[in-house]
Every structure is written in C-alpha cells, then in structure tokens.
Scaffold this motif. Sequence first.
Motif, short mmCIF file in Angstrom:
data_model
loop_
_atom_site.label_atom_id
_atom_site.label_comp_id
_atom_site.label_asym_id
_atom_site.label_seq_id
_atom_site.Cartn_x
_atom_site.Cartn_y
_atom_site.Cartn_z
N PRO A 44 -10.74 -12.10 -1.99
CA PRO A 44 -9.72 -11.30 -2.67
C PRO A 44 -8.31 -11.49 -2.15
O PRO A 44 -7.36 -11.07 -2.81
N THR A 45 -8.14 -12.13 -0.99
CA THR A 45 -6.79 -12.31 -0.43
C THR A 45 -6.27 -13.73 -0.59
O THR A 45 -5.20 -14.05 -0.08
N ARG A 46 -7.01 -14.59 -1.27
CA ARG A 46 -6.63 -15.99 -1.37
C ARG A 46 -5.31 -16.21 -2.10
O ARG A 46 -4.65 -17.23 -1.91
N GLY A 47 -4.91 -15.28 -2.94
CA GLY A 47 -3.63 -15.41 -3.62
C GLY A 47 -2.55 -14.55 -3.01
O GLY A 47 -1.46 -14.43 -3.58
N GLY A 48 -2.83 -13.95 -1.87
CA GLY A 48 -1.91 -12.98 -1.30
C GLY A 48 -2.11 -11.63 -1.95
O GLY A 48 -3.10 -11.39 -2.66
N LEU A 49 -1.18 -10.71 -1.73
CA LEU A 49 -1.27 -9.36 -2.28
C LEU A 49 0.12 -8.89 -2.70
O LEU A 49 1.10 -9.08 -1.97
N ARG A 50 0.19 -8.27 -3.86
CA ARG A 50 1.46 -7.74 -4.34
C ARG A 50 1.97 -6.62 -3.42
O ARG A 50 1.19 -5.95 -2.76
N ILE A 51 3.28 -6.39 -3.45
CA ILE A 51 3.88 -5.31 -2.68
C ILE A 51 3.43 -3.96 -3.24
O ILE A 51 3.10 -3.04 -2.50
N GLY A 52 3.47 -3.85 -4.58
CA GLY A 52 3.18 -2.57 -5.23
C GLY A 52 4.43 -1.83 -5.66
O GLY A 52 4.41 -0.62 -5.88
N LYS A 53 5.56 -2.55 -5.80
CA LYS A 53 6.81 -1.93 -6.23
C LYS A 53 6.71 -1.47 -7.69
O LYS A 53 5.90 -1.99 -8.46
N PRO A 54 7.55 -0.50 -8.09
CA PRO A 54 7.41 0.06 -9.45
C PRO A 54 7.82 -0.87 -10.58
O PRO A 54 7.26 -0.80 -11.68
N LEU A 55 8.80 -1.76 -10.36
CA LEU A 55 9.29 -2.63 -11.42
C LEU A 55 8.63 -4.00 -11.35
O LEU A 55 8.26 -4.47 -10.28
N PRO A 56 8.48 -4.67 -12.51
CA PRO A 56 7.95 -6.04 -12.49
C PRO A 56 8.86 -6.96 -11.68
O PRO A 56 10.04 -6.66 -11.48
N GLU A 57 8.32 -8.07 -11.23
CA GLU A 57 9.13 -9.04 -10.49
C GLU A 57 10.23 -9.62 -11.36
O GLU A 57 10.13 -9.61 -12.60
N ARG A 58 11.27 -10.13 -10.72
CA ARG A 58 12.36 -10.77 -11.45
C ARG A 58 11.86 -12.05 -12.11
O ARG A 58 11.22 -12.87 -11.46
N ARG A 59 12.16 -12.22 -13.38
CA ARG A 59 11.75 -13.42 -14.10
C ARG A 59 12.60 -14.62 -13.66
O ARG A 59 13.71 -14.44 -13.16
N PRO A 60 12.10 -15.82 -13.85
CA PRO A 60 12.81 -17.01 -13.33
C PRO A 60 14.25 -17.12 -13.79
O PRO A 60 15.11 -17.60 -13.04
N ASN A 61 14.57 -16.71 -15.00
CA ASN A 61 15.93 -16.88 -15.52
C ASN A 61 16.80 -15.65 -15.38
O ASN A 61 17.97 -15.65 -15.80
N ASP A 62 16.26 -14.57 -14.78
CA ASP A 62 17.06 -13.35 -14.59
C ASP A 62 18.03 -13.53 -13.43
O ASP A 62 17.71 -14.18 -12.42
N LEU A 63 19.22 -12.94 -13.57
CA LEU A 63 20.19 -12.97 -12.48
C LEU A 63 19.72 -12.08 -11.34
O LEU A 63 19.09 -11.03 -11.55
N PHE A 64 20.04 -12.47 -10.13
CA PHE A 64 19.68 -11.68 -8.95
C PHE A 64 20.53 -10.43 -8.89
O PHE A 64 21.76 -10.47 -9.03
N ASP A 65 19.88 -9.29 -8.70
CA ASP A 65 20.55 -8.00 -8.53
C ASP A 65 19.97 -7.38 -7.27
O ASP A 65 18.82 -6.95 -7.26
N GLU A 66 20.77 -7.32 -6.21
CA GLU A 66 20.24 -6.87 -4.92
C GLU A 66 19.67 -5.46 -4.99
O GLU A 66 18.62 -5.17 -4.41
N ARG A 67 20.35 -4.56 -5.71
CA ARG A 67 19.87 -3.19 -5.80
C ARG A 67 18.52 -3.13 -6.52
O ARG A 67 17.59 -2.48 -6.06
N LEU A 68 18.43 -3.83 -7.64
CA LEU A 68 17.18 -3.82 -8.39
C LEU A 68 16.05 -4.51 -7.63
O LEU A 68 14.88 -4.12 -7.75
N GLU A 69 16.40 -5.53 -6.84
CA GLU A 69 15.37 -6.31 -6.15
C GLU A 69 14.53 -5.44 -5.22
O GLU A 69 13.34 -5.70 -5.00
N TRP A 70 15.14 -4.40 -4.65
CA TRP A 70 14.40 -3.51 -3.76
C TRP A 70 13.25 -2.80 -4.50
O TRP A 70 12.28 -2.37 -3.87
N ASP A 71 13.39 -2.65 -5.82
CA ASP A 71 12.37 -1.94 -6.60
C ASP A 71 11.48 -2.87 -7.39
O ASP A 71 10.61 -2.42 -8.14
N ARG A 72 11.69 -4.17 -7.26
CA ARG A 72 10.90 -5.14 -8.02
C ARG A 72 9.71 -5.63 -7.21
O ARG A 72 9.77 -5.76 -5.99
#
Length: 410
Positions: A96-124
């Motif tokens: 079950p750990t072969r792919g690692g484990l998600r953090i469990g943050k409330p927001l989905p991860e940033r998509r490849p083409n999304d701009l980086f937003d430091e504030r939002l990244e804490w919740d992604r």
Amino acid sequence: MTGDTNTAIVRDLMAEFAGLTGLDPPRTPLRRYLWTDAYAVCNYLELFRRTGDGVYRDLALRLVDQVHHTLGRHRDDDPRTGWISGLPDEEGEAHPTRGGLRIGKPLPERRPNDLFDERLEWDRDGQYYHYLTKWMHALNRVGRTTGDPAYVRWAVELAETAHAAFTCVPSSGGKRMYWKMSIDLSRPLVPSMGRHDPLDGFVTYSELRAAAGGTDLSAEIAEIARICRGEPLATDDPLGIGALLFDAGRIVQILDGSGRIVQILEGSGRIVQILDGSGRIAQFSGRRGFAHESLLASVLDAALSGLARFAGSGTLRSPPDYRLAFRELGLSIGLSIGLRGIGPLAERMRENPALSRRADALMRYVPLAKTIEQFWMDDTNRKAVTWTQNAEINMVMLATSLAPGEFLAV
C-alpha cells in the motif's frame, strides 16, 4: 502532573480525535491527514503500552489501514482512481505504500499548467517528504509492537519510493531534494529543499535499516548522507528545533545500539564528510556508544542554538491568538528527550565531557516543555482560533507531548 493523570488526559484527547476524524466510531467521509495520523498511531500504541488495553492497539491498526486506503489511493474528486502507485487492487493491498501517501490537504493538487500560488499551495494536496518519514517511523513502531514484519516492510518500501522520487540532480550539479511532489510523484510542486529533510531521511532510513535486520536501504543511506553534506541545521522555528531533538534521540538509540556510524559532522552544525569517504556505512572500531559523538554533537549544537533564540524571543509570553500550538508542541515533544533520553544518555556519556556539557545545557531548557503544555492545557487558551482551526493536529501533538514514549522510541 502524574503519569496516571497524563494517561487519562491523553485517553480523552485521543478519543476526541477518533470521533472527529471517523476512526471510532467508523464513519465517512474520513478525515485523514498524514502528519497528524503518524503521531496518533504512536499515541494509541503508547496508551496500549500504559494500560494493556487491546482497544488502543486495535485503534492504531485501524488507523494504519484507513490511512493506506485513503491517502494511498486517489482522491474522490480526482478523475484517476485506485492506488496512487498504479498497482492493481490485489497488489496494491499487499504494497500500500509503493506509490507514497497523499498529505490529505483539502484542495486538489495544482495542475501542471496552473500558476504557482504560495498561499493556495499550503492547502493543496500532494506529497511531503517529511510527512512520509513520520509515517515510516509510525509503521516501524507498529511493527515493533505487533511483531508483524509487514509493517516494517511497508515502511522500507515507502522509504525506497520516497527517496527515488524526492531526490533530484539540479542544473548546478549534485543531488538535492524536492520539498513537495505531486500525488503521483511525477513532478515537483515545490522544488526547494526542506532544511532538515536530508537529516530526517538519513536518521529514519537508519532506523528502518536496523529494524529490518541491517539489509535494506544501504544505497539510500549513502546517497542521502552525501546530500546532507554541507547543509546547515540550525533554526529558530520551534517545530524545527523539536525535530532536531527527536533526531538526536533516535541517533542515540539507533547508532549506540547498532555500533555503526555513517558520517562525521563538524561542530558548526554542517555535515561535512562521509566516514569512510565512499558513502558506505563503516563499522565502528572504538568504544561502543561513542562512534556517533560528532553527529550527535552537531545536532545538539544546532538545537541549542535555536533554543537560545526561541527562549529569548518572548513568544511564550504572547496571547494564544498569536501562537501556533502544534509548532510549540513539536518543541515540547522534542524536549521530552531531556527527561527520557538525554538524562540517561548523560550518564552513559560520563567519559565524554563535550557531550555531557551539551546534555547539561539542554536540560536547562527542559522546563519549557511544561510551560508549553500547561498553556495549551488551559481551556481558555484552547478557545483561540489558532487552536480551533487546527484542532486535530493540536490535540494529537498535545497528547504526544504528555505521553511521548512510543513516539520517541525506535
């Protein structure tokens, strides 16, 4: 405060945590968060050790299962399904750990083409290396308690996966580590390196290697030792100081018990060289228990430097609305080695005046742990928004600070 009183408080805190997050009674949606759950597993094991009540061991095992089946799989709002490792269901259950484990943050991860937003990244969402190492440690403690080798095997597999994904070779040359990766570990989300991630990885890999019988992770240990070289360790962040003290306690237990040393550090707090020059673990050839004195000295020096700055900052005189409980409690957990580790260690190190002086210096800061605990035990202070907005991580880390035995063990 007596041990019995602490046990009762920890029992209440962990019962509240279980109810809030869907652990007990089981309910959906589950609220799993990897950092908090790693501490919680150790807390339930500590309650089992203190009370002998198998209910707490079972809660630890149920929590491990929930984490793997929640954070080891894709989010409900993700078009991808199944294990994040990409393994088919049956194989994913076995690993079950072969792919690692998600953090469990409330927001989905940033998509490849999304701009980086430091504030939002804490919740992604995504994966954090230093969360994964905490889970490796928790799995090792479960394996030690139950005698089931599967848990240590899962921890080793997680270490192998995390190391391969988080290490990188930048254009400037020399290996480094990413701080945050995507859920599938295919791309970095935050490319900078966490200050203590290499040291944390080195100590955690060494812990797992010892638990697995000394046959695993040799290549990873050698490589992460090279990444450590030259990296400063000092910090004035209380959570970071606590992490250094946690590592110091594990260094004592792992390296003192195994008679092995991986590297020498200078007193400035920078890792400077591999003992045998090749990156391989070298057999220690001196008095047992003193081979790692330079490593331990550097980690303690960095922690003491940070403690001096933190103690003089006036932070602990601030009202609760201006304080983050979980960061302070990370420090109080680390300071617990002063009561449960460094004190006895000072006895064992009586022939080493330099280390004994550092142990004595650390003992002068140990009362800060009680100051922090008493502040956050106050119901009035726990009404502050800084507590309520982070209630689950705060209550779990307060419980660990009050009963840290299983978390501090290896």
